[in-house]
Enzyme design. Structure first.
Site, short mmCIF file in Angstrom:
data_model
loop_
_atom_site.label_atom_id
_atom_site.label_comp_id
_atom_site.label_asym_id
_atom_site.label_seq_id
_atom_site.Cartn_x
_atom_site.Cartn_y
_atom_site.Cartn_z
N LYS A 42 0.83 -1.20 0.00
CA LYS A 42 0.00 0.00 0.00
C LYS A 42 0.86 1.25 0.00
CE LYS A 42 -3.29 0.32 3.16
NZ LYS A 42 -4.08 0.09 4.38
N ARG A 91 -14.32 -1.62 15.94
CA ARG A 91 -15.52 -0.81 15.71
C ARG A 91 -16.75 -1.68 15.51
NH1 ARG A 91 -13.77 2.02 10.55
NH2 ARG A 91 -12.78 0.00 10.42
#
Length: 150
Positions: A42, A91
């Site tokens: 990335k 989350r």
């Protein structure tokens, strides 16, 4: 023995959700090392040096928080910084599925490491680095989601 936790991630960028996990983690650990991992697959949106500097500034009043960058397996970095714990925020259940596999591999690489998961505070759960990058990329103001000003 000092309880040191490594909080690993790409932190591209480091959000108020990440900050919340670190601050709450300080109730559990003597020291937290925020480890910014380099991912060869990335390309970063925000420069690593900029994010490191901004995180250090955000925690300048917390002497028991430090920031490092690394290009290695997270479990090896934990060993190198003296951390016996990995701190991770969740989350939702998708995060758990992803993090569960990673925690098992980290334990395989370093059998002395324990992963501790903290559930993200509800008002911060919708915030993600990828959403912030998208907003920023298209000119939207994102400072309200960050513990520093870009």
């Amino acid at each position: 023995m000092k309880r040191i936790a490594l909080f690993p991630g790409s932190f591209d960028p480091f959000t108020k959700g990440h900050e919340d996990i670190v601050l709450r983690g300080l109730n559990l650990f003597d020291e937290i090392v925020i480890g910014i991992g380099r991912n060869a697959r990335k390309e970063r949106y925000f420069p690593l040096e900029q994010i490191m500097r901004l995180i250090e500034e955000a925690f300048k009043t917390q002497p028991n928080v430090r920031v490092v960058s690394y290009d290695d397996l997270t479990a090896n970095v934990a060993r190198n910084v003296g951390a016996r714990f990995l701190l991770r925020g969740l989350r939702n259940t998708t995060d758990f599925e992803y993090e569960n596999g990673i925690s098992q591999v980290n334990r395989y690489v370093n059998e002395d490491i324990e992963t501790v998961f903290l559930i993200t505070s509800p008002h911060l759960a919708p915030i993600s680095s990828s959403i912030i990058r998208d907003l920023h990329r298209y000119g939207q103001h994102v400072d309200e989601f960050l513990p520093y000003k870009l």
